[in-house]
Design a protein around this motif. Structure first.
Motif, PDB file in Angstrom:
ATOM      1  N   ALA A 129      -1.349  -6.711   9.844  1.00 35.17           N
ATOM      2  CA  ALA A 129       0.104  -6.727   9.699  1.00 35.17           C
ATOM      3  C   ALA A 129       0.621  -5.427   9.107  1.00 35.17           C
ATOM      4  CB  ALA A 129       0.529  -7.909   8.826  1.00 35.17           C
ATOM      5  N   SER A 130       0.075  -4.995   7.991  1.00 33.62           N
ATOM      6  CA  SER A 130       0.545  -3.781   7.335  1.00 33.62           C
ATOM      7  C   SER A 130       0.304  -2.563   8.196  1.00 33.62           C
ATOM      8  CB  SER A 130      -0.134  -3.613   5.969  1.00 33.62           C
ATOM      9  OG  SER A 130       0.226  -4.662   5.103  1.00 33.62           O
ATOM     10  N   ALA A 131      -0.851  -2.525   8.850  1.00 32.53           N
ATOM     11  CA  ALA A 131      -1.170  -1.379   9.705  1.00 32.53           C
ATOM     12  C   ALA A 131      -0.188  -1.287  10.865  1.00 32.53           C
ATOM     13  CB  ALA A 131      -2.602  -1.498  10.218  1.00 32.53           C
ATOM     14  N   ALA A 132       0.161  -2.430  11.446  1.00 33.04           N
ATOM     15  CA  ALA A 132       1.085  -2.427  12.582  1.00 33.04           C
ATOM     16  C   ALA A 132       2.466  -1.954  12.158  1.00 33.04           C
ATOM     17  CB  ALA A 132       1.169  -3.831  13.180  1.00 33.04           C
ATOM     18  N   VAL A 133       2.910  -2.350  10.973  1.00 32.37           N
ATOM     19  CA  VAL A 133       4.226  -1.941  10.487  1.00 32.37           C
ATOM     20  C   VAL A 133       4.238  -0.463  10.138  1.00 32.37           C
ATOM     21  CG1 VAL A 133       5.866  -2.203   8.584  1.00 32.37           C
ATOM     22  CG2 VAL A 133       4.873  -4.228   9.676  1.00 32.37           C
ATOM     23  N   GLY A 134       3.204   0.011   9.459  1.00 31.68           N
ATOM     24  CA  GLY A 134       3.177   1.393   9.001  1.00 31.68           C
ATOM     25  C   GLY A 134       2.980   2.404  10.103  1.00 31.68           C
ATOM     26  N   ALA A 135       2.358   1.992  11.214  1.00 26.85           N
ATOM     27  CA  ALA A 135       2.027   2.949  12.267  1.00 26.85           C
ATOM     28  C   ALA A 135       3.152   3.150  13.270  1.00 26.85           C
ATOM     29  CB  ALA A 135       0.770   2.478  12.999  1.00 26.85           C
ATOM     30  N   ALA A 136       4.041   2.182  13.407  1.00 26.55           N
ATOM     31  CA  ALA A 136       5.054   2.247  14.470  1.00 26.55           C
ATOM     32  C   ALA A 136       6.226   3.149  14.064  1.00 26.55           C
ATOM     33  CB  ALA A 136       5.559   0.843  14.781  1.00 26.55           C
ATOM     34  N   PRO A 137       6.828   3.845  15.039  1.00 27.65           N
ATOM     35  CA  PRO A 137       8.021   4.662  14.776  1.00 27.65           C
ATOM     36  C   PRO A 137       9.292   3.804  14.883  1.00 27.65           C
ATOM     37  CG  PRO A 137       7.280   5.019  17.032  1.00 27.65           C
ATOM     38  CD  PRO A 137       6.321   4.033  16.418  1.00 27.65           C
ATOM     39  N   TRP A 138       9.695   3.168  13.804  1.00 29.49           N
ATOM     40  CA  TRP A 138      10.826   2.252  13.845  1.00 29.49           C
ATOM     41  C   TRP A 138      12.151   3.000  13.834  1.00 29.49           C
ATOM     42  CZ3 TRP A 138       9.021  -2.190  15.171  1.00 29.49           C
ATOM     43  CH2 TRP A 138       7.764  -2.604  14.731  1.00 29.49           C
ATOM     44  N   ASP A 139      13.105   2.461  14.575  1.00 29.78           N
ATOM     45  CA  ASP A 139      14.469   3.001  14.549  1.00 29.78           C
ATOM     46  C   ASP A 139      15.317   2.315  13.498  1.00 29.78           C
ATOM     47  OD1 ASP A 139      14.431   4.876  16.909  1.00 29.78           O
ATOM     48  OD2 ASP A 139      13.835   3.013  17.901  1.00 29.78           O
ATOM     49  N   LEU A 140      14.926   1.091  13.118  1.00 31.98           N
ATOM     50  CA  LEU A 140      15.690   0.334  12.120  1.00 31.98           C
ATOM     51  C   LEU A 140      14.816  -0.774  11.571  1.00 31.98           C
ATOM     52  CD1 LEU A 140      18.492  -0.326  10.772  1.00 31.98           C
ATOM     53  CD2 LEU A 140      18.886  -1.887  12.694  1.00 31.98           C
ATOM     54  N   VAL A 141      14.965  -1.031  10.273  1.00 30.67           N
ATOM     55  CA  VAL A 141      14.327  -2.190   9.640  1.00 30.67           C
ATOM     56  C   VAL A 141      15.436  -3.097   9.126  1.00 30.67           C
ATOM     57  CG1 VAL A 141      12.862  -3.016   7.764  1.00 30.67           C
ATOM     58  CG2 VAL A 141      12.261  -0.907   8.971  1.00 30.67           C
ATOM     59  N   ILE A 142      15.316  -4.389   9.407  1.00 27.44           N
ATOM     60  CA  ILE A 142      16.256  -5.383   8.874  1.00 27.44           C
ATOM     61  C   ILE A 142      15.534  -6.180   7.802  1.00 27.44           C
ATOM     62  CG2 ILE A 142      17.623  -7.431   9.401  1.00 27.44           C
ATOM     63  CD1 ILE A 142      18.122  -6.333  12.160  1.00 27.44           C
ATOM     64  N   ASP A 143      16.084  -6.154   6.600  1.00 31.36           N
ATOM     65  CA  ASP A 143      15.486  -6.854   5.465  1.00 31.36           C
ATOM     66  C   ASP A 143      16.132  -8.219   5.313  1.00 31.36           C
ATOM     67  OD1 ASP A 143      14.544  -7.714   2.959  1.00 31.36           O
ATOM     68  OD2 ASP A 143      16.145  -6.621   1.927  1.00 31.36           O
ATOM     69  N   GLY A 144      15.389  -9.248   5.632  1.00 32.21           N
ATOM     70  CA  GLY A 144      15.844 -10.619   5.446  1.00 32.21           C
ATOM     71  C   GLY A 144      14.814 -11.429   4.675  1.00 32.21           C
ATOM     72  N   LEU A 145      14.167 -10.792   3.702  1.00 31.66           N
ATOM     73  CA  LEU A 145      13.131 -11.487   2.943  1.00 31.66           C
ATOM     74  C   LEU A 145      13.737 -12.483   1.957  1.00 31.66           C
ATOM     75  CD1 LEU A 145      10.558  -8.646   2.199  1.00 31.66           C
ATOM     76  CD2 LEU A 145      10.298 -10.582   3.757  1.00 31.66           C
ATOM     77  N   PHE A 146      14.560 -11.983   1.043  1.00 35.87           N
ATOM     78  CA  PHE A 146      15.127 -12.850   0.014  1.00 35.87           C
ATOM     79  C   PHE A 146      16.573 -12.452  -0.242  1.00 35.87           C
ATOM     80  CE2 PHE A 146      10.570 -12.644  -0.819  1.00 35.87           C
ATOM     81  CZ  PHE A 146      10.241 -13.992  -0.837  1.00 35.87           C
ATOM     82  N   VAL A 180       7.873  -0.517   3.454  1.00 35.84           N
ATOM     83  CA  VAL A 180       9.154  -0.221   4.110  1.00 35.84           C
ATOM     84  C   VAL A 180       9.884   0.905   3.393  1.00 35.84           C
ATOM     85  CG1 VAL A 180      11.472  -1.157   4.543  1.00 35.84           C
ATOM     86  CG2 VAL A 180       9.435  -2.472   5.184  1.00 35.84           C
ATOM     87  N   ASN A 181       9.796   0.942   2.070  1.00 34.49           N
ATOM     88  CA  ASN A 181      10.477   1.988   1.310  1.00 34.49           C
ATOM     89  C   ASN A 181       9.934   3.378   1.605  1.00 34.49           C
ATOM     90  OD1 ASN A 181      12.239   0.204   0.099  1.00 34.49           O
ATOM     91  ND2 ASN A 181      11.081   0.034  -1.794  1.00 34.49           N
ATOM     92  N   LYS A 182       8.776   3.448   2.224  1.00 34.31           N
ATOM     93  CA  LYS A 182       8.190   4.745   2.589  1.00 34.31           C
ATOM     94  C   LYS A 182       8.543   5.158   4.016  1.00 34.31           C
ATOM     95  CE  LYS A 182       4.180   4.088  -0.463  1.00 34.31           C
ATOM     96  NZ  LYS A 182       2.701   3.928  -0.506  1.00 34.31           N
ATOM     97  N   LEU A 183       9.120   4.239   4.792  1.00 36.83           N
ATOM     98  CA  LEU A 183       9.439   4.540   6.183  1.00 36.83           C
ATOM     99  C   LEU A 183      10.635   5.476   6.276  1.00 36.83           C
ATOM    100  CD1 LEU A 183       9.046   0.997   7.822  1.00 36.83           C
ATOM    101  CD2 LEU A 183       7.379   2.873   7.787  1.00 36.83           C
ATOM    102  N   ASP A 184      10.623   6.304   7.288  1.00 30.69           N
ATOM    103  CA  ASP A 184      11.706   7.268   7.494  1.00 30.69           C
ATOM    104  C   ASP A 184      12.657   6.744   8.565  1.00 30.69           C
ATOM    105  OD1 ASP A 184      13.278   9.495   7.421  1.00 30.69           O
ATOM    106  OD2 ASP A 184      11.958  10.720   8.692  1.00 30.69           O
ATOM    107  N   CYS A 185      13.400   5.705   8.219  1.00 29.90           N
ATOM    108  CA  CYS A 185      14.372   5.139   9.161  1.00 29.90           C
ATOM    109  C   CYS A 185      15.405   4.358   8.363  1.00 29.90           C
ATOM    110  CB  CYS A 185      13.682   4.226  10.187  1.00 29.90           C
ATOM    111  SG  CYS A 185      13.014   2.703   9.479  1.00 29.90           S
TER     112      CYS A 185
END
Length: 496
Positions: A126-143, A162-167
């Motif tokens: 899970a973490s590897a898949a999130v960290g490796a992809a070039p995301w255009d947007l992250v939507i935070d709906g955790l809490f 997520v806080n380390k992602l450049d998007c």
């Protein structure tokens, strides 16, 4: 966030829960969550189109973090709509520590039946898949506002990733890990570039850590009946609240028409603080400005020679000689200054206490007693930063910052004064009054938070109180004040 001239109410968690429960009485099950999801998807598409400079966002990749509660349900509804718009959506499902609501289960079913892909938090990749992809947007709906404990486990790890992602990151309701009432963060929290908050705005998005974590804030009312919204006990400050204080001046006036201000301070080696305060009072519209130095005063201020420098012992503070007194900037802590403060307390003029005046009050209980007898005089305003507030309240800075609104309320009640607690999201509080939160950029003349200090508070005192002739200090018609006050005057005149 972008502020307008209209009122901008702020609601507590308890108030929002009551509003939501009242609204749900007349709505079909799941409809409010579906509205939230649709609003979130619309906000996400706007962000994606902005990134693509108006081109289609159909080739964008969006990561959706879906928590176990209703905030996660909002995110799942958004994921379904985005996937239906041709967006490539990956949903990261947080572990479910307890049974979820029927509305959230329905949202999960709708999302699973869409083109969105899913990955469970418990999987090793899970973490590897999130960290490796070039995301255009992250939507935070955790809490959302229902979070009652610090983030831990997989959710904490995902937030840190997520806080380390450049998007861009779009938080739903509040950034996960941020307290909606206080803006406090216990451990980790999402650092969003944008927050779409539901039903009503929250104080925690605009104070303490909120402004660093929420980014640009937009409110989605979710078509809630306005009749269900109570009168807000707190409001976000804006230019409209100051407009009536700064009106164009009449031509047939002079400096005596606009009241006098005295700044008490400037001990040896600390003359800069009262000079800055005095300059601001002059630019804010005061007719005459005196600086009362505890020691030998300088002959004049070369940067603003209109200022009048006096020795404090030669200045009469009694009665209503001044439209406002400001005591504390660079005042020092000598024994003589205690007597000087007591003289200021005996004045009937509105009194603003800052810096060393507050430190002396914390160290000398008799000064607090002397302040109490000013109840029948002009208003008393305290402008502490968190450390000064902590000294007056006999608590730690961390305790003040953990609940800035509560600390301001407690100090106002304890001393019977108006309290303007400085910091990110300045809080203005007086017992029995409405609370005001202000972003430094909106409420004060200078655009840099580093300058949000005592001299701006001095300007606030001038705006709020009338001079000896009953006229409030105001901006001149065709104002020639030097920047940044020229911009401030223009803004007030336009919004009047």
């Amino acid at each position: 966030m972008h502020l307008t001239d209209s009122a901008h109410p702020l609601y507590s968690i308890a108030e929002l829960r009551a509003i939501e429960q009242a609204a749900l009485q007349d709505l079909p099950q799941g409809l409010l969550m579906q509205r939230a999801g649709q609003a979130a998807a619309s906000a996400a598409l706007k962000l994606l189109h902005r990134l693509e400079e108006g081109d289609s966002a159909g080739h964008s990749r969006v990561l959706v973090l879906a928590g176990p509660g209703d905030n996660g349900g909002d995110a799942l509804e958004a994921a379904m709509h985005l996937a239906g718009s041709g967006i490539e959506v990956l949903v990261w499902l947080a572990p479910e520590a307890r049974a979820t609501s029927p509305e959230r289960e329905l949202a999960l079913s709708r999302a699973r039946n869409s083109a969105a892909r899913f990955i469970d938090a418990g999987t090793s990749m899970a973490s590897a898949a999130v960290g490796a992809a070039p995301w255009d947007l992250v939507i935070d709906g955790l809490f959302g506002i229902g979070a009652s404990r610090p983030l831990d486990g997989e959710c904490r790890e995902m937030v840190q990733l997520v806080n380390k992602l450049d998007c861009p990151v779009l938080a739903l309701d509040v950034p996960s890990g941020l307290h909606a009432d206080t803006g406090a963060v216990d451990g980790a929290a999402i650092r969003a570039t944008h927050t779409l908050t539901f039903i009503g705005d929250k104080p925690g998005l605009h104070t303490a850590n909120g402004r660093d974590h929420a980014g640009e804030v937009e409110v989605a009312a979710l078509a809630i009946d306005p009749a269900l919204l109570p009168t807000a006990k707190a409001q976000l400050n804006g230019l409209h609240l100051f407009a009536r204080q700064l009106q164009p001046r009449r031509q047939n006036t002079h400096k005596g028409s606009y009241g006098s201000v005295a700044i008490i301070g400037g001990a040896q080696g600390m003359a800069g603080a009262p000079i800055l305060s005095a300059r601001t009072a002059l630019h804010a519209g005061a007719g005459r400005v005196f600086i009362a130095f505890p020691d030998t005063p300088p002959a004049f201020d070369s940067g603003q020679p209109e200022l009048m420098c006096r020795r404090a012992r030669d200045v009469d503070f009694s009665g209503l000689h001044f439209a406002a007194l400001v005591a504390g900037p660079g005042l020092g802590g000598d024994v003589d200054t205690v007597e000087l403060l007591q003289r200021a307390f005996e004045s009937d003029s509105p009194l603003l206490l800052d810096a060393d005046a507050l430190n002396l009050m914390a160290a000398e209980p008799e000064l607090q007693s002397a302040l109490a007898v000013r109840a029948g005089a002009g208003a008393t305003i305290l402008t502490p930063h968190p450390l000064e507030a902590a000294r007056l309240l006999d608590m730690t800075v961390a305790e003040v910052q953990a609940d800035r609104l509560g600390a301001a309320r407690q100090l106002a009640a304890q001393l019977g004064v108006i309290v303007v607690l400085k910091g990110s999201g300045t809080g203005d509080r007086r017992a029995g009054w409405r609370r005001w939160w202000s972003t430094t950029r909106a409420a004060l003349p200078w655009p840099r938070p580093a300058r949000a200090t005592c001299w701006q508070a001095c300007a606030a005192a001038c705006w709020r109180k009338a001079g000896p002739n009953g006229k409030r200090p105001s901006a001149p018609s065709g104002c020639t004040a030097r920047p940044p006050m020229r911009w401030w005057h223009r803004a007030q005149v336009r919004s009047a």
